[in-house]
Design a protein around this motif. Sequence first.
Motif, PDB file in Angstrom:
ATOM      1  N   ILE A  72      -4.592  -1.940 -62.528  1.00  0.00           N
ATOM      2  CA  ILE A  72      -3.223  -1.952 -63.046  1.00  0.00           C
ATOM      3  C   ILE A  72      -2.735  -3.398 -63.080  1.00  0.00           C
ATOM      4  O   ILE A  72      -3.412  -4.302 -62.581  1.00  0.00           O
ATOM      5  N   HIS A  73      -1.569  -3.611 -63.673  1.00  0.00           N
ATOM      6  CA  HIS A  73      -1.093  -4.971 -63.940  1.00  0.00           C
ATOM      7  C   HIS A  73       0.357  -5.112 -63.484  1.00  0.00           C
ATOM      8  O   HIS A  73       1.238  -4.724 -64.209  1.00  0.00           O
ATOM      9  N   TYR A  74       0.571  -5.637 -62.352  1.00  0.00           N
ATOM     10  CA  TYR A  74      -0.308  -6.009 -61.245  1.00  0.00           C
ATOM     11  C   TYR A  74       0.408  -5.655 -59.953  1.00  0.00           C
ATOM     12  O   TYR A  74       1.623  -5.643 -59.909  1.00  0.00           O
ATOM     13  N   GLN A  75      -0.328  -5.507 -58.871  1.00  0.00           N
ATOM     14  CA  GLN A  75       0.240  -5.335 -57.539  1.00  0.00           C
ATOM     15  C   GLN A  75       1.167  -4.124 -57.469  1.00  0.00           C
ATOM     16  O   GLN A  75       2.390  -4.215 -57.492  1.00  0.00           O
ATOM     17  N   VAL A  76       0.546  -2.971 -57.359  1.00  0.00           N
ATOM     18  CA  VAL A  76       1.303  -1.719 -57.345  1.00  0.00           C
ATOM     19  C   VAL A  76       1.905  -1.444 -55.966  1.00  0.00           C
ATOM     20  O   VAL A  76       1.293  -1.716 -54.944  1.00  0.00           O
ATOM     21  N   GLY A  77       3.134  -0.916 -55.993  1.00  0.00           N
ATOM     22  CA  GLY A  77       3.775  -0.422 -54.769  1.00  0.00           C
ATOM     23  C   GLY A  77       3.606   1.084 -54.721  1.00  0.00           C
ATOM     24  O   GLY A  77       2.539   1.597 -54.399  1.00  0.00           O
ATOM     25  N   HIS A  78       4.668   1.790 -55.093  1.00  0.00           N
ATOM     26  CA  HIS A  78       4.554   3.249 -55.146  1.00  0.00           C
ATOM     27  C   HIS A  78       3.809   3.700 -56.387  1.00  0.00           C
ATOM     28  O   HIS A  78       3.788   3.010 -57.416  1.00  0.00           O
ATOM     29  N   THR A  79       3.228   4.895 -56.281  1.00  0.00           N
ATOM     30  CA  THR A  79       2.716   5.578 -57.456  1.00  0.00           C
ATOM     31  C   THR A  79       3.124   7.032 -57.333  1.00  0.00           C
ATOM     32  O   THR A  79       3.253   7.554 -56.219  1.00  0.00           O
ATOM     33  N   MET A  80       3.398   7.658 -58.461  1.00  0.00           N
ATOM     34  CA  MET A  80       3.861   9.043 -58.418  1.00  0.00           C
ATOM     35  C   MET A  80       3.341   9.796 -59.629  1.00  0.00           C
ATOM     36  O   MET A  80       3.411   9.298 -60.752  1.00  0.00           O
ATOM     37  N   ALA A  81       2.807  10.985 -59.400  1.00  0.00           N
ATOM     38  CA  ALA A  81       2.355  11.840 -60.497  1.00  0.00           C
ATOM     39  C   ALA A  81       3.412  12.900 -60.799  1.00  0.00           C
ATOM     40  O   ALA A  81       4.295  13.163 -59.976  1.00  0.00           O
ATOM     41  N   SER A  82       3.290  13.493 -61.989  1.00  0.00           N
ATOM     42  CA  SER A  82       4.297  14.461 -62.410  1.00  0.00           C
ATOM     43  C   SER A  82       4.336  15.658 -61.450  1.00  0.00           C
ATOM     44  O   SER A  82       3.304  16.243 -61.139  1.00  0.00           O
ATOM     45  N   MET A  83       5.528  15.949 -60.968  1.00  0.00           N
ATOM     46  CA  MET A  83       5.808  17.079 -60.064  1.00  0.00           C
ATOM     47  C   MET A  83       5.019  17.006 -58.753  1.00  0.00           C
ATOM     48  O   MET A  83       4.902  18.005 -58.037  1.00  0.00           O
ATOM     49  N   PHE A 117      -2.372  -2.180 -53.200  1.00  0.00           N
ATOM     50  CA  PHE A 117      -1.600  -3.373 -53.534  1.00  0.00           C
ATOM     51  C   PHE A 117      -2.499  -4.588 -53.726  1.00  0.00           C
ATOM     52  O   PHE A 117      -2.364  -5.328 -54.692  1.00  0.00           O
ATOM     53  N   ILE A 118      -3.440  -4.771 -52.811  1.00  0.00           N
ATOM     54  CA  ILE A 118      -4.262  -5.989 -52.867  1.00  0.00           C
ATOM     55  C   ILE A 118      -5.292  -5.908 -53.992  1.00  0.00           C
ATOM     56  O   ILE A 118      -5.493  -6.864 -54.743  1.00  0.00           O
ATOM     57  N   ASP A 119      -5.921  -4.756 -54.140  1.00  0.00           N
ATOM     58  CA  ASP A 119      -6.903  -4.580 -55.216  1.00  0.00           C
ATOM     59  C   ASP A 119      -6.242  -4.443 -56.593  1.00  0.00           C
ATOM     60  O   ASP A 119      -6.932  -4.477 -57.610  1.00  0.00           O
TER      61      ASP A 119
END
Length: 609
Positions: A408-419, A375-377
């Motif tokens: 990323i643009h900007y400040q990511v919370g969750h991330t999820m890859a396929s399956m 999130f911070i980076d």
Amino acid sequence: MSRYWLPKGLRSWRGIFFTALTASIVAVVTVSIVSFPSLVEAKKNKLRTEVKPGELDDYYVFESGGHSGEIRVLGVPSMRLLKRIPVFNIDSASGWGITDKSKAMLGGLMVGDTHHVHGSYKDGTYDGKYVWVNDKANSRVARIRLDVMETDSIIKIPHAQGAHGIFPQRYPQTDWVVINSEFRTPLENNGKGNFEDASTYEGVHTIIDAHTMKIVCQIQVPCNLDLAATDYQGKYSFATSYNSEGGATISQMLAKDRDWLVVFNWDAIKAALKKGSYKVVDGVKMIDGHAGTGIAIYIPIPKNPHGVNISPDGKYAVASGKVSPTASVIAIDKLADAFAGKIQPKDCIVAEPQIGLGPLHTTFDGRGNAYTSLFIDSQIVKWNIQKAIDLYQHPKEGGTAVVDRLDIHYQVGHTMASMAETKDADGKFLISLNKISKDRFLNVGPFKPDNDQLVDISGKKMKLILDEPAYAEPHDCIIVRRDLVEPHVKQRFDMDANPDAVHKNSIERNGNHVTVRLTANAPVYGMQDVEVNQGDEVTFIVTNQDEIPDLSHGFCISDYGINFVIAPFQTKKVTFTADKPGIYWIYCTNFCHALHLEMRLRFLVKAKA
Ligand code: K7E
Ligand code: CUA
Ligand code: CA
């Protein structure tokens, strides 16, 4: 114009032919203008986002809608929004929160906050039947049927506030769903005790029967419980806790260097249920999960952890601490020894790599790599799990488990890859659910969209391939292969599965209650006039008798605040008081026919004498 090439076998032979042809032309042109290494990289990340008109996406995405209270369905790789499913909110298009059944499910509440959406499983992968989602705002859990993509059950979680992390059982199939309470309260929260002493508050890990949507039991713990996960063997569930301090203020919650990953032992829970080792609180079986009970162990994890995710091989739980730049890797095969007292809970930790600032959630590519949101980076960091374990065992060798970083643009919370939340993680696409979009889209005023970014993770390096604005505020999503969902999805409802289905139009009076049964067939309703008396309680039951796919009708009563849609063979019911005398046109709101505008009838309310 497409910028990235398709994986072979995903498209028709024509698509592959043209793709190959174009690729070779571009490759020839590119060779002459760019250096060799970037060409290699471009060839490795070959996924594209374009889905041509008439083509379909390869994946369904089920995405929570945060404080909008809904769920969205998107397609990957296009990121096109396919559907919004109202869950805890009111929706005038579908009539959710307006019809009798949905109103009863909502119980008078009009707000929700959906964070975590997860599907039903069979043998470690999705079975395409249901998704579940939490409501953090009012501590509820909803189940959505995937055959019709509508909400079919909502339950209240007792003794819980901030119902947050949710996860279904993955093996052998989903019989249980667990949900955590993020906010601790007194178990009996009746305002009678002492408000000052926060140390007596409790958290609960709630187990729901996935089939009946009834509470199986609750596990009472001394701490708060944040994110949730289940293993791939049907043995354990997991919860992070950032408030092991039992504090009520932010500084109290940040006092300790380590909080916990709490692991719940399902065999021990089943044994406690069988032996009757629980107390009953407000009709709920409450099992003591404090340390030493054998129900739960508390693994010390650096400061204020948030996400917990299980690697697709079922071997590791990865938890990360928001204010520690690390991820903690827990070996699931060591948990049995920790429960048996042979090793300490902390001995289950097999790696703690430094990955970056503000790590929140982790996802996987099925090739041994983890991707953690920072999130911070404002980055997704890709790191190798085995390398992290090796470095933890042999720290002197030096080096890093980090393989790649993507801004990323900007400040990511969750991330999820396929399956990625299944044993079939395929390592193709990753979605970064970014909280802030700032300058990435046309300015729409101070309250801006979020930014869902699609990333190609098929190569060694991650490649950003699409920005997609999203309405407030997606927290989490799952990316599900199309073939696991599509065969279950219906074109029309089972008309007679609903006992109210109308086959014959009628008006029936019983005292001052009037029941109107009405059919809808493009472009007519089954009656032209319905007359009632002012003050009557009126129930309209409307069935769409059109079987043509996608031929939905609307039902709107002018000036009465009633509006809903009925899909092919669907029946909906609405009850209200006819308190306004006069002539009110009922009309079809969903454009269904060349004579759609004529599809209407008169609702005649005779004034009281
Ligand atoms: Cu990280 Cu509620 Cu899953 Cu939001 S939580 S980001
Ligand atoms: Cu029926 Cu428009
Ligand atoms: Ca803490």
